[in-house]
Write a protein that holds these residues in place. Structure first.
Motif, PDB file in Angstrom:
ATOM      1  N   ARG A  62       0.842  -1.196   0.000  1.00 24.78           N
ATOM      2  CA  ARG A  62       0.000   0.000   0.000  1.00 24.78           C
ATOM      3  C   ARG A  62       0.873   1.241   0.000  1.00 24.78           C
ATOM      4  O   ARG A  62       0.623   2.194  -0.713  1.00 24.78           O
ATOM      5  N   ARG A  63       1.926   1.221   0.851  1.00 22.29           N
ATOM      6  CA  ARG A  63       2.836   2.359   0.910  1.00 22.29           C
ATOM      7  C   ARG A  63       4.130   1.948   1.596  1.00 22.29           C
ATOM      8  O   ARG A  63       4.204   0.895   2.229  1.00 22.29           O
ATOM      9  N   ILE A  64       5.121   2.826   1.475  1.00 22.19           N
ATOM     10  CA  ILE A  64       6.415   2.644   2.127  1.00 22.19           C
ATOM     11  C   ILE A  64       6.604   3.813   3.092  1.00 22.19           C
ATOM     12  O   ILE A  64       6.366   4.971   2.737  1.00 22.19           O
ATOM     13  N   ALA A  65       7.027   3.514   4.310  1.00 22.87           N
ATOM     14  CA  ALA A  65       7.259   4.547   5.327  1.00 22.87           C
ATOM     15  C   ALA A  65       8.607   4.302   5.998  1.00 22.87           C
ATOM     16  O   ALA A  65       9.223   3.254   5.819  1.00 22.87           O
ATOM     17  N   ASP A  66       9.039   5.264   6.778  1.00 20.90           N
ATOM     18  CA  ASP A  66      10.262   5.140   7.590  1.00 20.90           C
ATOM     19  C   ASP A  66      11.480   4.738   6.766  1.00 20.90           C
ATOM     20  O   ASP A  66      12.326   3.974   7.225  1.00 20.90           O
ATOM     21  N   PHE A  67      11.580   5.283   5.562  1.00 17.25           N
ATOM     22  CA  PHE A  67      12.697   4.950   4.674  1.00 17.25           C
ATOM     23  C   PHE A  67      13.976   5.578   5.217  1.00 17.25           C
ATOM     24  O   PHE A  67      13.984   6.739   5.626  1.00 17.25           O
ATOM     25  N   GLU A  68      15.066   4.808   5.221  1.00 19.70           N
ATOM     26  CA  GLU A  68      16.348   5.357   5.655  1.00 19.70           C
ATOM     27  C   GLU A  68      17.503   4.679   4.932  1.00 19.70           C
ATOM     28  O   GLU A  68      17.429   3.505   4.578  1.00 19.70           O
TER      29      GLU A  68
END
Length: 190
Positions: free
Chosen positions: A21-27
């Motif tokens: 659905r989505r990508i979060a907290d990318f680092e």
């Protein structure tokens, strides 16, 4: 899927097994380290003088369409050749091969090559894997505060499918060609 043959091992499948659905907290977890080859020019796609001198990892939380989520780490491997950002020269006034988008571009290149080691070209997850690679590219550019991220994302969504599906090689084949170039002094004499 890995083979029992000696040589480069692609490691774990970098793609989520479900629709995202989505990508979060990318680092970004590592510094991006390149070698620029002085005399060796790779004549196989991607034609490039640039090779990763060390593994380059990114991490993110992948939220799935079924409501679940999981933490995912992707490693672009030491030895990978890249053309940096695959921007046609005619568009370099807007976004060149080097810029804030560079790190996301390198991982995107890796994912566009890596699916060949885990999927057959007719596999039903082909579109899902490409969607994930492109969504990761956008998430990486967002974290890097790339001003032109929406047009760059739309460009890979529009023309990236041709590149994604049409590779006549696997990353495993290429890495076994490329790693010796890194280990033998990368084309530098003396």
């Amino acid at each position: 899927m890995t083979t029992g043959e000696p040589g480069w091992d692609p490691g774990p499948d970098p793609f989520p097994q479900d629709d995202i659905r989505r990508i979060a907290d990318f680092e970004y977890l590592d510094e991006l380290k390149f070698l620029r080859h002085a005399k060796v020019h790779v004549r196989k796609t991607p034609e490039s003088l640039w090779q990763l001198a060390a593994d380059f990892r990114v991490a993110m939380t992948v939220h799935l369409k079924d409501g679940g989520s999981r933490r995912l780490t992707i490693k672009a491997p030491r030895g990978l050749f890249t053309d940096l950002a695959s921007v046609p020269q005619a568009l370099w006034a807007f976004a060149g091969p080097i810029g804030r988008h560079l790190e996301a571009s390198v991982v995107h290149d890796y994912l566009y090559m890596a699916w060949t080691d885990f999927r057959d070209t007719g596999h039903p997850s082909l579109g899902r894997n490409r969607h994930f690679a492109d969504a990761m590219f956008l998430a990486g550019m967002t974290v890097s505060k790339v001003a032109m991220r929406c047009p760059m994302y739309l460009a890979v969504r529009t023309v990236g499918g041709f590149v994604f599906r049409r590779k006549p090689y696997s990353l495993k084949q290429r890495m076994e060609d490329w790693l010796p170039l890194l280990d033998d002094g990368h084309g530098r004499s003396g």
